[in-house]
Scaffold this active site. Structure first.
Site, mmCIF file in Angstrom:
data_model
loop_
_atom_site.group_PDB
_atom_site.id
_atom_site.type_symbol
_atom_site.label_atom_id
_atom_site.label_comp_id
_atom_site.label_asym_id
_atom_site.label_seq_id
_atom_site.Cartn_x
_atom_site.Cartn_y
_atom_site.Cartn_z
ATOM 1 N N ARG A 21 77.884 32.333 39.504
ATOM 2 C CA ARG A 21 78.559 31.939 40.746
ATOM 3 C C ARG A 21 78.750 30.430 40.814
ATOM 4 O O ARG A 21 77.790 29.647 40.819
ATOM 5 C CB ARG A 21 77.797 32.476 41.968
ATOM 6 C CG ARG A 21 76.405 31.937 42.149
ATOM 7 C CD ARG A 21 75.639 32.702 43.231
ATOM 8 N NE ARG A 21 75.234 34.011 42.752
ATOM 9 C CZ ARG A 21 74.087 34.634 43.082
ATOM 10 N NH1 ARG A 21 73.255 34.084 43.925
ATOM 11 N NH2 ARG A 21 73.810 35.812 42.585
ATOM 12 N N SER A 74 72.982 33.480 37.742
ATOM 13 C CA SER A 74 74.356 33.935 37.970
ATOM 14 C C SER A 74 75.410 32.932 37.503
ATOM 15 O O SER A 74 75.138 31.745 37.324
ATOM 16 C CB SER A 74 74.509 34.159 39.467
ATOM 17 O OG SER A 74 75.836 34.105 39.861
ATOM 18 N N ARG A 119 67.633 41.627 36.860
ATOM 19 C CA ARG A 119 67.117 40.431 37.542
ATOM 20 C C ARG A 119 66.045 40.838 38.534
ATOM 21 O O ARG A 119 66.108 41.898 39.113
ATOM 22 C CB ARG A 119 68.236 39.746 38.314
ATOM 23 C CG ARG A 119 69.299 39.219 37.413
ATOM 24 C CD ARG A 119 69.730 37.823 37.828
ATOM 25 N NE ARG A 119 70.324 37.224 36.668
ATOM 26 C CZ ARG A 119 71.611 36.908 36.581
ATOM 27 N NH1 ARG A 119 72.408 37.095 37.608
ATOM 28 N NH2 ARG A 119 72.081 36.378 35.481
ATOM 29 N N ASP A 135 81.168 36.548 35.576
ATOM 30 C CA ASP A 135 79.899 37.183 35.907
ATOM 31 C C ASP A 135 78.991 37.000 34.698
ATOM 32 O O ASP A 135 79.425 37.152 33.555
ATOM 33 C CB ASP A 135 80.099 38.670 36.192
ATOM 34 C CG ASP A 135 78.834 39.265 36.793
ATOM 35 O OD1 ASP A 135 78.763 39.408 38.023
ATOM 36 O OD2 ASP A 135 77.896 39.561 36.018
ATOM 37 N N ASP A 148 83.165 45.519 43.177
ATOM 38 C CA ASP A 148 81.875 46.186 42.976
ATOM 39 C C ASP A 148 80.706 45.549 43.721
ATOM 40 O O ASP A 148 79.732 46.213 44.044
ATOM 41 C CB ASP A 148 81.529 46.229 41.472
ATOM 42 C CG ASP A 148 81.553 44.845 40.830
ATOM 43 O OD1 ASP A 148 81.820 43.859 41.528
ATOM 44 O OD2 ASP A 148 81.295 44.744 39.611
ATOM 45 N N HIS A 149 80.809 44.266 44.040
ATOM 46 C CA HIS A 149 79.637 43.568 44.583
ATOM 47 C C HIS A 149 79.498 43.679 46.105
ATOM 48 O O HIS A 149 78.444 43.381 46.642
ATOM 49 C CB HIS A 149 79.694 42.076 44.222
ATOM 50 C CG HIS A 149 79.205 41.761 42.844
ATOM 51 N ND1 HIS A 149 79.805 42.248 41.710
ATOM 52 C CD2 HIS A 149 78.170 40.999 42.414
ATOM 53 C CE1 HIS A 149 79.166 41.796 40.650
ATOM 54 N NE2 HIS A 149 78.161 41.045 41.050
HETATM 55 C C1 MIC Z 1 74.274 38.616 39.488
HETATM 56 O O1 MIC Z 1 73.898 39.577 38.839
HETATM 57 O O2 MIC Z 1 73.547 37.679 39.826
HETATM 58 C C2 MIC Z 1 75.722 38.583 39.930
HETATM 59 C C3 MIC Z 1 75.763 38.765 41.380
HETATM 60 O O3 MIC Z 1 76.439 39.621 39.335
HETATM 61 C C4 MIC Z 1 76.287 37.222 39.518
HETATM 62 C C5 MIC Z 1 77.640 36.968 39.992
HETATM 63 C C6 MIC Z 1 77.733 36.523 41.414
HETATM 64 O O4 MIC Z 1 76.871 35.806 41.896
HETATM 65 O O5 MIC Z 1 78.719 36.884 42.043
HETATM 66 C C7 MIC Z 1 76.251 36.970 38.006
HETATM 67 O O6 MIC Z 1 75.444 37.538 37.321
HETATM 68 O O7 MIC Z 1 77.015 36.138 37.514
HETATM 69 FE FE1 SF4 Z 2 76.214 43.756 39.639
HETATM 70 FE FE2 SF4 Z 2 75.187 41.503 38.620
HETATM 71 FE FE3 SF4 Z 2 73.629 43.575 39.272
HETATM 72 FE FE4 SF4 Z 2 75.221 43.754 37.224
HETATM 73 S S1 SF4 Z 2 73.508 42.351 37.440
HETATM 74 S S2 SF4 Z 2 74.920 45.328 38.779
HETATM 75 S S3 SF4 Z 2 77.017 42.626 37.890
HETATM 76 S S4 SF4 Z 2 74.838 42.338 40.642
#
Ligand code: MIC
Ligand code: SF4
Length: 760
Positions: free
Chosen positions: A648, A646, A451, A163, A98-99
């Protein structure tokens, strides 16, 4: 391992079978009735009789029912799993693509382009899933958390996901926790998942939402109250009559964005709305099983009657008087009612013009969200209005997309000129090839995401992102301005008449049932042992991992300060997403983004620092590479809530790979702190937060007395200034005995590998 497109009823029944006995043990041990979170956790303890249950203190071993991973974090998790020498995952696991889908034109073209661009990574993930018995959700299937809600989440279950928004599943009454890949690997390899026994925050909801207010406003307000670090180490449990008036997906929205307050997870009790959702998504058997144990899937009665006796902290919210909110820019806890935004924007010089409106993300892309937003769009078109800014809509899953297309809701957005993007994260994670506004031009966007850190959506530091409900996104996009309150203000239509927007009640669930759309699930073969998982040595996107070296038993002395971060240092500041997502499977290449977004506390500059080897100023990733090449160990210093955001683990693996041995901060976000521990980096906090100011740009830092490192012990840090003067300060850590073992072994994975392969 057999992994299906949905959680099999047998798995649910197994979990429910132990509830009677386990909740009794919990009540006996704690000597009182239990909250819902406690029931679910006790039911998943490895050792319910003896595990320490001191809130915020004890570490416990838990046995999650499932693991879910998304493509951007799964690559590193699988690369770690592969080194464990096992034939199969030991717990049902799924990977969701999805990312990595870039939003450029529209759903169809973007998906095709992504499949082409990411072939190597998708092939790797599909083959690694087949090889080790995991389920694979192809690109286009939707955002991990929406798919999990539709297929895998169940009341009373425990899952972890790589995630931070995994808590979305709390909307169905599941304890669902976001973790780093190394935590997932523990569970996938059959070990327990070790986490702190959480504190509990109770949110008592009364009344009922009305007008423009939406479930999103509940969490926008809670974020205001608790701030981005207020939920750290806690599970947020929602209860009360207001909770029972919310749809399951509305509950999911609230739990989802609980990640923004740092909470371990958030949770609602099983109720009729959850049962309706389970049935509408083809899980009648699970709803029936949950009905039979419903008293175990909510808190004991005493909890709602006297919450003060059960929660460490309490919040009260009357949904009837909750006004629509909008949070931002730059931080998700900067909240105010929509009605107040205009004045605040003027006072702060934030651009009033809305340059784009974006609906979607894992937070707000359910059928109900879309029907409410579409009702506003439909009404606006009927009243002769058009959107005054580009509008983008991201369906949360293929099932939601197919259903809203069938029900004519996509057409409602398209009538406003909206672009429908692929079922994916898209602009929420910087996957937005934005053309309408150039970098450097101050502008404001409104999104239904969660975010809003700088650069998060389009990579531009000059974009001000505001997060709000889908309803408010549509309203402000129609108005084209931030200083518009749809509840009281009017707009002038194409015929020059003043009209007022109206919002419909929305449909909790589709009257015609869900249309599953295209089948995007790939089950693993019965025996995957013959499948080859190829990682080309010349790949620039995937790289086999080399184990980090074990601790040599000595103190770590005279380390330069590569970074001293000022203010917010989120995982996006440490390891940026957007264009860097393409290197998530290649530790060396992704280390090229290390600390790129961090603010240097000595200079105020972003992304550059002082290189001790020659006194030059360079980008952080370059300094890190030079220290690595020269074998120089180093430290990083952070402010409050270091690593917010995140899950990550790249934000921990990159520093480790480049030679960081300790990160010293005023405080840490939960997942990041664990990720550092897992990778063998010491996360230390200043015993006296004022000591942050003692660390100078050219100082050398020693971490001493490491041979005596023990749970609860303080760690001495000696700071030597360029003239040779030394100051000793105390730091704290939260490592348990076994976590200290990770540091000694070089990483948690090194320990697992020892146990699974017998290597030393
Ligand atoms: C996000 O919303 O920041 C992400 C991208 O989904 C991350 C995961 C990632 O960095 O791959 C998260 O929320 O953990
Ligand atoms: Fe994707 Fe993270 Fe955004 Fe949710 S918050 S849509 S998991 S990037």
């Amino acid at each position: 391992m057999a992994v299906f497109a949905s959680t099999p009823i047998e798995l649910v029944e197994q979990v429910y079978a132990t509830l009677d006995e386990r909740t009794d043990i919990g009540r006996r041990r704690l000597g009182r009735p239990l909250t819902l979170a406690e029931k679910v956790l006790v039911n998943h303890l490895d050792d319910p009789e003896d595990a320490g249950l001191e809130r915020g203190v004890s570490y416990v071993d838990l046995r999650p029912d499932r693991v879910a991973m998304q493509d951007a974090t799964a690559q590193m998790a699988w690369l770690q799993f592969m080194t464990a020498g096992l034939d199969e995952v030991r717990v049902p696991t799924t990977t969701h693509c999805d990312h990595l889908i870039l939003a450029r034109d529209d759903a169809k073209r973007d998906l095709l382009a992504a499949v082409e661009d990411n072939t190597e990574v998708y092939d790797f993930l599909e083959s690694v899933c087949a090889r080790y018995g995991a389920g694979f959700w192809k690109p286009g299937s939707g955002i991990i958390h929406q798919v999990v809600l539709e297929q895998y989440a169940f009341p009373g279950g425990l899952m972890i996901g790589t995630d931070s928004h995994t808590p979305n599943a709390g909307g169905l009454g599941m304890v669902a926790v976001g973790v780093g890949g190394a935590d997932a690997v523990d569970v996938m390899t059959g070990f327990a998942w070790n986490d702190r026994w959480p504190k509990l925050i109770g949110v008592h909801l009364t009344g009922e939402l009305n007008g423009w207010s939406a479930p999103k406003d509940v969490i926008l307000k809670v974020a205001d109250i608790l701030t981005v670090k207020g939920g750290t180490g806690a599970i947020v449990e929602y209860f009360g009559p207001g909770a029972r008036c919310l749809s399951a997906t509305g509950k999911g929205t609230i739990c989802n964005m609980g990640a923004e307050i740092g909470a371990t997870t958030s949770l609602f009790a099983y109720d009729d709305a959850i049962a309706r959702y389970l049935k509408a998504t083809g899980r009648e058997a699970i709803a029936d099983a949950a009905d039979a144990v419903a008293h175990h899937l909510r808190a004991d009665e005493a909890v709602e009657a006297s919450p003060g006796d059960f929660f460490d902290e309490g919040i009260q919210s009357d949904l009837s008087t909750l006004s629509p909110h909008i949070n931002g820019p730059h931080t998700p806890d900067l909240a105010r009612p929509v009605a107040d935004l205009g004045a605040e924007a003027v006072a702060n010089g934030w651009p009033l013009k809305v340059s784009a409106g974006l609906i979607g993300s894992c937070t707000n892309s359910s059928y109900e969200d879309i029907t409410r937003a579409a009702s506003i769009a439909r009404d606006a078109v009927a009243k002769g209005l058009s959107a005054r800014a580009p509008l983008f809509v991201t369906p949360g899953s293929e099932q939601v997309r197919a259903t809203i297309e069938r029900d004519g809701l996509l057409a409602d957005f398209e009538a406003l000129g909206a672009t429908v993007l692929a079922n994916a994260c898209g602009p929420c994670i910087g996957q937005w090839d934005r053309k309408d506004v150039a970098d450097g031009v101050p502008n404001s966007i409104v999104t239904s995401y969660n975010r809003n850190f700088p650069r998060r959506n389009d990579g531009y530091a000059t974009t001000h992102a505001f997060v709000t409900s889908p309803e408010t996104v549509i309203a402000l996009t129609l108005a084209g301005r931030l200083d518009f309150d749809p509840a009281t203000d009017t707009l002038v239509n194409d015929a020059g008449e003043e009209v007022r927007l109206s919002v419909g009640p929305g449909d909790e669930l589709p009257a015609l049932g869900f249309d599953p759309g295209v089948d995007t699930f790939v089950a693993p073969p019965e025996d995957g042992s013959g499948i080859e998982v190829a990682v080309s040595p010349s790949s620039d996107r995937l790289q086999v991992l080399t184990p980090f070296p074990a601790w040599d038993g000595e103190d770590i002395t005279d380390m330069p300060v590569l970074l001293k971060a000022q203010g917010k240092c989120t995982t996006d500041h440490i390891s940026m997403a957007g264009p860097w997502l393409r290197y998530r499977g290649h530790l060396e290449n992704i280390s090229g983004n290390l600390y790129m977004g961090a603010v240097n506390a000595f200079t105020g500059e972003v992304g550059t620092g002082y290189d001790v080897t020659d006194g030059d100023t360079r980008p952080y990733p370059e300094i890190a590479r030079r220290y690595h090449d020269a074998g120089i160990a180093w430290v990083a210093v952070g402010d409050e809530n270091m690593g917010e955001g995140s899950s990550r683990e790249h934000a921990a693996m990159e520093p480790r790979f480049r030679g960081a041995r300790a990160v010293i901060a005023r405080s840490f976000a939960r997942i990041h702190e664990t990720n550092l521990k897992k990778q063998g980096v010491l996360p230390l906090t200043f015993a006296d937060p004022a000591d942050y100011d003692r660390i100078g740009e050219r100082d050398l830092v020693s971490v001493v007395g490491l041979a005596d490192l023990a749970p609860g012990s303080q760690v001495e840090v000696v700071i030597t200034d360029p003239a040779g003067g030394a100051t000793s300060i105390r730091t704290d850590h939260t490592m348990s005995e076994s976590q200290i073992g990770w540091f000694r072994a070089g990483s948690a994975l090194n320990l697992i590998r020892r146990q699974t392969t017998g290597d030393t």
